[in-house]
Design a protein around this motif. Structure first.
Motif, PDB file in Angstrom:
ATOM      1  N   ASP A   1     -11.714  -7.400  -2.284  1.00  0.00           N
ATOM      2  CA  ASP A   1     -10.905  -8.452  -2.869  1.00  0.00           C
ATOM      3  C   ASP A   1      -9.443  -8.335  -2.467  1.00  0.00           C
ATOM      4  O   ASP A   1      -8.746  -9.334  -2.379  1.00  0.00           O
ATOM      5  N   ARG A   2      -8.995  -7.085  -2.270  1.00  0.00           N
ATOM      6  CA  ARG A   2      -7.573  -6.883  -2.058  1.00  0.00           C
ATOM      7  C   ARG A   2      -7.350  -5.776  -1.022  1.00  0.00           C
ATOM      8  O   ARG A   2      -8.089  -4.799  -0.989  1.00  0.00           O
ATOM      9  N   LEU A   3      -6.345  -5.953  -0.207  1.00  0.00           N
ATOM     10  CA  LEU A   3      -5.970  -4.932   0.767  1.00  0.00           C
ATOM     11  C   LEU A   3      -4.735  -4.199   0.282  1.00  0.00           C
ATOM     12  O   LEU A   3      -3.868  -4.786  -0.372  1.00  0.00           O
ATOM     13  N   VAL A   4      -4.668  -2.910   0.603  1.00  0.00           N
ATOM     14  CA  VAL A   4      -3.500  -2.095   0.274  1.00  0.00           C
ATOM     15  C   VAL A   4      -3.006  -1.429   1.551  1.00  0.00           C
ATOM     16  O   VAL A   4      -3.768  -1.225   2.503  1.00  0.00           O
ATOM     17  N   GLU A   5      -1.739  -1.100   1.583  1.00  0.00           N
ATOM     18  CA  GLU A   5      -1.154  -0.457   2.756  1.00  0.00           C
ATOM     19  C   GLU A   5      -1.578   1.007   2.827  1.00  0.00           C
ATOM     20  O   GLU A   5      -1.724   1.684   1.808  1.00  0.00           O
ATOM     21  N   ALA A  10      -3.326  -2.082   6.704  1.00  0.00           N
ATOM     22  CA  ALA A  10      -3.987  -2.594   5.505  1.00  0.00           C
ATOM     23  C   ALA A  10      -5.458  -2.174   5.491  1.00  0.00           C
ATOM     24  O   ALA A  10      -6.174  -2.342   6.472  1.00  0.00           O
ATOM     25  N   PRO A  12      -9.062  -1.907   2.628  1.00  0.00           N
ATOM     26  CA  PRO A  12      -9.552  -2.414   1.348  1.00  0.00           C
ATOM     27  C   PRO A  12      -9.150  -1.489   0.192  1.00  0.00           C
ATOM     28  O   PRO A  12      -9.158  -0.263   0.331  1.00  0.00           O
ATOM     29  N   GLU A  13      -8.827  -2.100  -0.921  1.00  0.00           N
ATOM     30  CA  GLU A  13      -8.516  -1.318  -2.120  1.00  0.00           C
ATOM     31  C   GLU A  13      -9.756  -0.509  -2.499  1.00  0.00           C
ATOM     32  O   GLU A  13     -10.884  -0.993  -2.419  1.00  0.00           O
TER      33      GLU A  13
END
Length: 183
Positions: A1-5, A10, A12-13
């Motif tokens: 659902d969301r990507l993080v650095e 980037a 995936p969370e």
């Protein structure tokens, strides 16, 4: 659902960046003391560069040798093709090849290791050691970082999907060899 650095960019969370050295080890093949030109009782084919080209050079006794199963990941460690990654071969691992073994505590399977190394294959070929004979640099490979899901279910799903794809590739490779032999 969301990507993080992350250090890889980037991701995936819920995933993490891990060094390959934490996930795998290298088991270098050996040169057989006695070889046979044809199959014999207690012998297995010796996996060499020729094997990857569809030819079996010779056979050897399996006792005290490194043995690869079809699901194992193999890497050429010495010579012009250093860094080449293959899977789908059963036999005695020759001296210029290593079996790449997933660490028990790493949670990753053979398919994850294969595709992680296959993705790095061009870079591995650019970071060889040795002057007259090139060698794959195990230390450089171990330092490379990969993105890994923390959820074991995702790894299991990946292994299943990748396993089905690899089985199809291996079936087509065998059919191609058969057709070439018939021709």
């Amino acid at each position: 659902d969301r990507l993080v650095e992350s250090e890889l960019g980037a991701i995936p969370e819920g995933w993490e960046v891990v060094a390959l050295g934490e996930l795998i080890s290298f088991e270098k093949g050996k040169k057989p003391t006695t070889i046979f030109p044809t199959p014999c009782e207690g012998c297995l084919p010796v996996i060499l560069m020729e094997t990857f080209e569809g030819r079996t050079a010779y056979y050897a006794m399996s006792e005290k040798m490194v043995i690869a199963q079809a699901h194992d990941v193999l890497m050429v460690m010495d010579g012009a093709s250093s860094g080449r990654v293959e899977t789908g071969y059963h036999g005695v691992v020759g001296s210029t090849i290593a079996k790449i073994v997933p660490q028990e505590a790493s949670r990753v399977g053979h398919r994850f290791v294969y595709y992680a190394l296959k993705t790095l294959e061009p870079e591995i070929g650019e970071h060889l050691t040795g002057t007259s004979i090139p060698h794959a640099d195990k230390n450089w490979i171990a330092r490379q970082r990969v993105c890994l899901p923390k959820d074991d279910r995702l790894l299991t799903i990946f292994e299943e999907i990748a396993g089905h794809k690899r089985k199809r590739i291996e079936t087509l490779r065998a059919e191609s060899r058969t057709l070439a032999d018939l021709r």
